[in-house]
Write a protein that holds these residues in place. Structure first.
Motif: not given
Length: 437
Positions: A169, A189, A241
């Motif tokens: 990140g 991520i 994410v």
């Protein structure tokens, strides 16, 4: 839904900070702080696929179970990328999602850190492959440089793509695009502190929040460098994410409700602990060992999925109608409670739930002893796509499969709509007011 008891405000500012309580439908109230006055709903109990059940079993509270489920769906779905999909909204949606767990310190969100271990084996394999390719490249480059004038007759060896699955990140705008493109448009991520992304995005070389927004819709990503006239692009992006953070970190990551990032996230708010909970256990559990083992097991299942091609969820007409009914009611309810601010979230929540349905359907199908044995088993969970020619079916040359979702799994996923909406409504209260004149 009893709309008549809710207060409408033309200035809209008084409609903020509202949280719905499933036991008291009228109790959408103003909140002075980050903690809701009424408990936020947890996910309804359901008989999830066995792998998800095992992951959830390591949560010690209902909220932890929910966080483990949402985290697992995000992590496992990130690996399925282009190989699993569901038609919705005129597009083929893959189970790549963006989830944000918000909790006060010491509230139990640390259990989420184990979720990363589920995809570590996939990341490690890509890094090992890259290391071998780099070794071969260095050898080829040394031989090329030793050729002298003969080098003009052949092309110079090209440095291999820096393949990885887990993307840091703490990254620059071009850096994260390179990572995604080197992995053929895929990536995950996973950060335990939302500030890691906020700081990176807000830095002089950051500004890649647009990449997150584009990736949610599987859009094309590209960049161009003037220095060496390098242009790169990837036609489809499959970025997922999973982040966690405290309430104070929400606004640094999502400046306003009008920011497109807000409506693309799935949120879960964990309340702080109110009493001491002993961390000593009768049988000491090594979470790292357990989740690493599950990660290796998942890696094998994923290889089976990829080796068989693309899997498409086919919803029945009745299931489609039920989804429309649920979200039509939710859309109207959001309008009464928060004006237009939740419209885009509700619309994208439907997208996310369809993605989860495709993921759950495939996980359930893989529990079958012979999931692809459609010739001898009339109840095979996977069936060849209708457009696959008969000769290909006969010769087992099948690269596209259809899968259906059982009514039990369908309703289990659909039942997540209201709790996720309520948690998102609470997170909306952390953002600045958007007054529409």
């Amino acid at each position: 839904f009893p709309y008549t008891t809710l207060f409408r405000s033309s200035a809209h500012t008084c409609a903020r900070n509202k949280v719905y309580n499933s036991e008291s439908p009228e109790s959408e109230e103003l909140l002075p702080g980050s903690e809701p006055k009424q408990p936020l709903p947890t996910f309804p109990a359901a008989d999830w696929p066995e792998l998800l059940q095992r992951i959830m079993s390591y949560g010690s509270t209902d909220a932890q179970n929910d966080v483990m489920l949402l985290g697992a769906l995000t992590a496992l779905g990130s690996c399925m990328e282009r190989y699993v999909r569901c038609p919705y909204g005129g597009k083929l949606q893959s189970p790549c999602m963006q989830s944000f767990i918000i909790a006060l310190p010491a509230s139990g969100k640390s259990a989420l850190s184990s979720i990363r271990l589920l995809v570590d084996p996939i990341h490690d394999q890509l890094r090992a492959e890259w290391a071998e390719e780099i070794k071969a490249y260095k050898k080829a480059k040394a031989a090329y440089e030793a050729m002298g004038k003969e080098r003009s007759k052949i092309d110079a060896p090209q440095i291999p793509a820096n393949k990885m699955f887990l993307i840091a990140g703490n990254n620059t705008g071009t850096g994260i695009l390179q990572n995604i493109m080197d992995a053929n448009g895929t990536g995950f991520i996973c950060e335990s502190e939302a500030d890691t992304l906020s700081t990176a995005i807000g830095s002089d070389y950051g500004h890649w929040s647009d990449t997150l927004r584009k990736a949610f819709d599987h859009d094309r990503l590209s960049y161009n460098r003037r220095t060496d006239q390098e242009y790169r692009e990837v036609k489809k992006s499959y970025l997922s994410v999973l982040i966690s953070g405290t309430p104070s970190q929400v606004q640094t990551f999502i400046p306003t409700a009008e920011d497109g990032s807000y409506s693309r996230q799935l949120y879960y708010y964990m309340c702080g602990i109110s009493k001491w909970i002993s961390q000593f256990m009768d049988n000491e559990i090594d979470w790292e060992e357990i989740f690493t083992a599950m990660g290796l097991e998942w890696k094998e299942k994923l290889s089976v999925i990829k080796s068989h091609g693309i899997h498409t969820l086919q919803l029945t007409d009745e299931q489609k109608e039920e989804i429309d009914t649920v979200f039509s009611d939710l859309f109207e309810r959001s309008s009464v409670a928060n004006g237009r601010e939740m419209y885009s979230f509700v619309a994208r929540l439907a997208v996310n739930l369809c993605r989860i349905m495709s993921e759950v359907a495939v996980l359930r199908a893989l529990e079958s002893p012979q999931p692809y044995d459609f010739k001898t088993s009339p109840t095979s969970p996977f069936t060849p796509d209708k457009e696959i020619p008969a000769d290909n079916r006969k010769d087992d040359i099948i690269t596209r499969w259809d899968v259906s979702i059982s009514q039990e799994d369908f309703h289990a996923v659909l039942s997540l709509a209201e709790p996720l909406y309520c948690h998102a409504t609470h997170i909306l209260s952390f953002l600045p007011n958007t007054e529409i004149k």
